[in-house]
Scaffold this motif. Structure first.
Motif, PDB file in Angstrom:
ATOM      1  N   GLY A 138      -1.784   2.770  -5.472  1.00 58.32           N
ATOM      2  CA  GLY A 138      -1.387   4.154  -5.224  1.00 58.32           C
ATOM      3  C   GLY A 138      -1.991   5.095  -6.235  1.00 58.32           C
ATOM      4  N   ARG A 139      -1.206   6.097  -6.645  1.00 54.82           N
ATOM      5  CA  ARG A 139      -1.688   7.083  -7.618  1.00 54.82           C
ATOM      6  C   ARG A 139      -0.835   7.095  -8.885  1.00 54.82           C
ATOM      7  N   ASP A 140       0.434   6.732  -8.737  1.00 57.19           N
ATOM      8  CA  ASP A 140       1.378   6.856  -9.861  1.00 57.19           C
ATOM      9  C   ASP A 140       2.086   5.536 -10.127  1.00 57.19           C
ATOM     10  N   ILE A 141       1.476   4.439  -9.696  1.00 52.39           N
ATOM     11  CA  ILE A 141       2.178   3.153  -9.778  1.00 52.39           C
ATOM     12  C   ILE A 141       2.305   2.717 -11.240  1.00 52.39           C
TER      13      ILE A 141
ATOM     14  N   GLN B 263     -11.420  17.366  -2.019  1.00 49.67           N
ATOM     15  CA  GLN B 263     -10.186  18.165  -2.070  1.00 49.67           C
ATOM     16  C   GLN B 263      -9.006  17.315  -2.515  1.00 49.67           C
ATOM     17  N   ARG B 264      -8.967  16.069  -2.016  1.00 50.81           N
ATOM     18  CA  ARG B 264      -7.848  15.206  -2.403  1.00 50.81           C
ATOM     19  C   ARG B 264      -7.898  14.839  -3.883  1.00 50.81           C
ATOM     20  N   ASP B 265      -9.118  14.651  -4.410  1.00 46.59           N
ATOM     21  CA  ASP B 265      -9.249  14.382  -5.853  1.00 46.59           C
ATOM     22  C   ASP B 265      -8.611  15.519  -6.638  1.00 46.59           C
TER      23      ASP B 265
ATOM     24  N   TYR C 250       3.177   7.503   2.212  1.00 48.51           N
ATOM     25  CA  TYR C 250       3.004   8.965   2.213  1.00 48.51           C
ATOM     26  C   TYR C 250       2.335   9.412   3.512  1.00 48.51           C
ATOM     27  N   ARG C 251       1.437   8.569   4.017  1.00 44.10           N
ATOM     28  CA  ARG C 251       0.791   8.886   5.291  1.00 44.10           C
ATOM     29  C   ARG C 251       1.800   8.854   6.439  1.00 44.10           C
ATOM     30  N   ALA C 252       2.732   7.898   6.391  1.00 44.91           N
ATOM     31  CA  ALA C 252       3.734   7.805   7.466  1.00 44.91           C
ATOM     32  C   ALA C 252       4.597   9.077   7.512  1.00 44.91           C
TER      33      ALA C 252
ATOM     34  N   VAL D  43      -1.865  14.854   3.857  1.00 41.00           N
ATOM     35  CA  VAL D  43      -1.051  13.927   3.066  1.00 41.00           C
ATOM     36  C   VAL D  43      -0.886  14.346   1.600  1.00 41.00           C
ATOM     37  N   SER D  44      -1.894  14.998   1.017  1.00 47.82           N
ATOM     38  CA  SER D  44      -1.740  15.401  -0.393  1.00 47.82           C
ATOM     39  C   SER D  44      -0.610  16.408  -0.549  1.00 47.82           C
ATOM     40  N   GLU D  45      -0.507  17.284   0.455  1.00 49.04           N
ATOM     41  CA  GLU D  45       0.546  18.304   0.389  1.00 49.04           C
ATOM     42  C   GLU D  45       1.930  17.657   0.529  1.00 49.04           C
TER      43      GLU D  45
ATOM     44  N   VAL E 183      10.165  13.901  -1.309  1.00 47.03           N
ATOM     45  CA  VAL E 183       9.436  12.829  -0.617  1.00 47.03           C
ATOM     46  C   VAL E 183       9.127  11.714  -1.627  1.00 47.03           C
ATOM     47  N   ARG E 184       8.654  12.115  -2.802  1.00 45.45           N
ATOM     48  CA  ARG E 184       8.295  11.120  -3.820  1.00 45.45           C
ATOM     49  C   ARG E 184       9.521  10.322  -4.250  1.00 45.45           C
ATOM     50  N   GLU E 185      10.626  11.034  -4.426  1.00 41.06           N
ATOM     51  CA  GLU E 185      11.850  10.360  -4.859  1.00 41.06           C
ATOM     52  C   GLU E 185      12.238   9.264  -3.874  1.00 41.06           C
TER      53      GLU E 185
ATOM     54  N   LYS F 235      -6.427  17.850  -5.560  1.00 39.76           N
ATOM     55  CA  LYS F 235      -4.968  17.946  -5.339  1.00 39.76           C
ATOM     56  C   LYS F 235      -4.222  16.822  -6.058  1.00 39.76           C
ATOM     57  N   ASP F 236      -4.755  15.606  -5.970  1.00 36.34           N
ATOM     58  CA  ASP F 236      -4.044  14.463  -6.564  1.00 36.34           C
ATOM     59  C   ASP F 236      -3.969  14.558  -8.095  1.00 36.34           C
ATOM     60  N   THR F 237      -5.044  15.101  -8.706  1.00 36.51           N
ATOM     61  CA  THR F 237      -5.051  15.122 -10.180  1.00 36.51           C
ATOM     62  C   THR F 237      -4.376  16.360 -10.761  1.00 36.51           C
ATOM     63  N   THR F 238      -4.202  17.400  -9.938  1.00 39.81           N
ATOM     64  CA  THR F 238      -3.669  18.643 -10.505  1.00 39.81           C
ATOM     65  C   THR F 238      -2.237  18.949 -10.075  1.00 39.81           C
ATOM     66  N   ARG F 239      -1.683  18.116  -9.177  1.00 36.87           N
ATOM     67  CA  ARG F 239      -0.318  18.438  -8.744  1.00 36.87           C
ATOM     68  C   ARG F 239       0.655  18.299  -9.914  1.00 36.87           C
ATOM     69  N   LYS F 240       1.775  19.054  -9.795  1.00 32.76           N
ATOM     70  CA  LYS F 240       2.728  19.102 -10.922  1.00 32.76           C
ATOM     71  C   LYS F 240       3.452  17.772 -11.105  1.00 32.76           C
TER      72      LYS F 240
ATOM     73  N   ASP G 219       0.866  -1.175   0.000  1.00 27.43           N
ATOM     74  CA  ASP G 219       0.000   0.000   0.000  1.00 27.43           C
ATOM     75  C   ASP G 219       0.913   1.239   0.000  1.00 27.43           C
ATOM     76  N   SER G 220       1.125   1.818  -1.187  1.00 24.95           N
ATOM     77  CA  SER G 220       2.098   2.922  -1.245  1.00 24.95           C
ATOM     78  C   SER G 220       1.570   4.179  -0.555  1.00 24.95           C
ATOM     79  N   GLY G 221       0.239   4.347  -0.507  1.00 24.31           N
ATOM     80  CA  GLY G 221      -0.334   5.518   0.174  1.00 24.31           C
ATOM     81  C   GLY G 221       0.051   5.550   1.648  1.00 24.31           C
TER      82      GLY G 221
HETATM   83  O1   DC Z   1      -4.304   5.841  -0.955  1.00 30.15           O
HETATM   84  P1   DC Z   1      -4.267   6.798   0.227  1.00 30.15           P
HETATM   85  O2   DC Z   1      -5.550   7.582   0.407  1.00 30.15           O
HETATM   86  O3   DC Z   1      -3.836   6.166   1.499  1.00 30.15           O
HETATM   87  O4   DC Z   1      -3.141   7.865  -0.177  1.00 30.15           O
HETATM   88  C1   DC Z   1      -2.829   8.929   0.652  1.00 30.15           C
HETATM   89  C2   DC Z   1      -2.318  10.093  -0.153  1.00 30.15           C
HETATM   90  O5   DC Z   1      -1.019   9.809  -0.660  1.00 30.15           O
HETATM   91  C3   DC Z   1      -3.172  10.545  -1.317  1.00 30.15           C
HETATM   92  O6   DC Z   1      -3.740  11.818  -1.083  1.00 30.15           O
HETATM   93  C4   DC Z   1      -2.232  10.655  -2.502  1.00 30.15           C
HETATM   94  C5   DC Z   1      -0.900  10.221  -2.001  1.00 30.15           C
HETATM   95  N1   DC Z   1      -0.323   9.132  -2.773  1.00 30.15           N
HETATM   96  C6   DC Z   1       0.477   9.464  -3.835  1.00 30.15           C
HETATM   97  O7   DC Z   1       0.636  10.646  -4.145  1.00 30.15           O
HETATM   98  N2   DC Z   1       1.100   8.500  -4.557  1.00 30.15           N
HETATM   99  C7   DC Z   1       0.919   7.213  -4.249  1.00 30.15           C
HETATM  100  N3   DC Z   1       1.542   6.280  -4.968  1.00 30.15           N
HETATM  101  C8   DC Z   1       0.067   6.835  -3.174  1.00 30.15           C
HETATM  102  C9   DC Z   1      -0.546   7.833  -2.471  1.00 30.15           C
END
Ligand code: DC
Length: 224
Positions: free
Chosen positions: A129-132, A179-181, A35-37, A99-101, A108-110, A183-188, A30-32
């Motif tokens: 996740g979001r970018d797997i 809000q997370r939708d 990011y939560r940690a 967490v989106s921020e 962090v992503r790297e 942020k997640d879809t519009t981040r650079k 669970d990659s999310g």
């Molecule tokens: O899946 P989740 O709701 O636990 O993810 C938490 C946040 O982490 C979500 O707002 C987007 C981010 N996330 C991400 O940017 N890339 C991932 N691979 C997984 C999660």
């Protein structure tokens, strides 16, 4: 084999990924949760200035944050941060709101993408996740992109939290999801988007069993 499951918040991706991994006897990640940690670390270490993340301090501390994932068949991943099991704190609203921020910070992503790739080296894996499918494993064998109506997602999350004894407001959850939708879809960096070769799975009117059956069918289709 690598199976990438991406999609919007609270679509049940993690449940699907966990059940599919158990069915196939693959490792589930669970990659999310990672990011939560990191978000929890920000809260625990007072890295907030006027409600904004103190990015410079966080980036400086990244090498000191050790994240380990413990995996048991068909169980939620247990996330260890610097030796402490932080799993039960990762779904707190405080973490969800930040967490989106945190996930939009390139450093962090790297760090987390490199941990995620490392985990796939020695075993078959299902990761959600979001970018797997777009960034972490662009050559994944199967990519699923999960979506569902926002109100349905909020209802599911609300019930899950009530069952855990959290007295949360439905409208707060719905607005957090919306809000997370955005942020997640519009981040650079590494925004949430469906990979060209991903299969879309809308589970608005599917239950967990139906969604799992569909995913298993897609895996079986790979073999033919
Ligand atoms: O899946 P989740 O709701 O636990 O993810 C938490 C946040 O982490 C979500 O707002 C987007 C981010 N996330 C991400 O940017 N890339 C991932 N691979 C997984 C999660």
């Amino acid at each position: 084999m690598i199976i990438a499951i991406d999609g919007f918040s609270s679509t049940g991706k993690s449940t699907l990924a966990r059940q599919l991994a158990a069915h196939l006897n693959f490792l589930y990640i669970d990659s999310g949760a990672m990011y939560r940690a990191i978000s929890l670390y920000v809260i625990q270490n007072d890295m907030l200035i006027d409600f904004m993340i103190d990015k410079a301090s966080l980036i400086k501390s990244l090498p000191d944050i050790k994240i380990d994932i413990r995996h048991e068949r068909d169980k939620e991943n247990q996330v260890m941060m610097n030796g402490e099991n932080v799993t039960s704190q990762l779904r707190d609203m405080k973490v969800s709101n930040m967490v989106s921020e945190v996930a939009a910070i390139p450093e962090v992503r790297e760090k987390l993408v490199s941990i995620q790739r490392e985990l796939s080296r020695s075993t078959d894996i299902v990761m959600d996740g979001r970018d797997i499918g777009t960034v972490v494993f662009p050559h994944a064998d199967l990519k699923l992109f999960v979506k569902a109506d926002a109100r349905i997602r909020a209802e599911r999350r609300w019930m899950e939290m009530r069952e855990k004894g959290d007295d949360v407001d439905f409208d707060d959850i719905l607005s957090n999801i919306k809000q997370r939708d955005i942020k997640d879809t519009t981040r650079k960096i590494a925004p949430l988007k469906k990979a060209d070769d991903a299969i879309e799975l809308d589970n608005t009117s599917l239950d967990k069993k139906q969604q799992l059956d569909l995913a298993i069918q897609y895996v079986n289709d790979l073999k033919h």
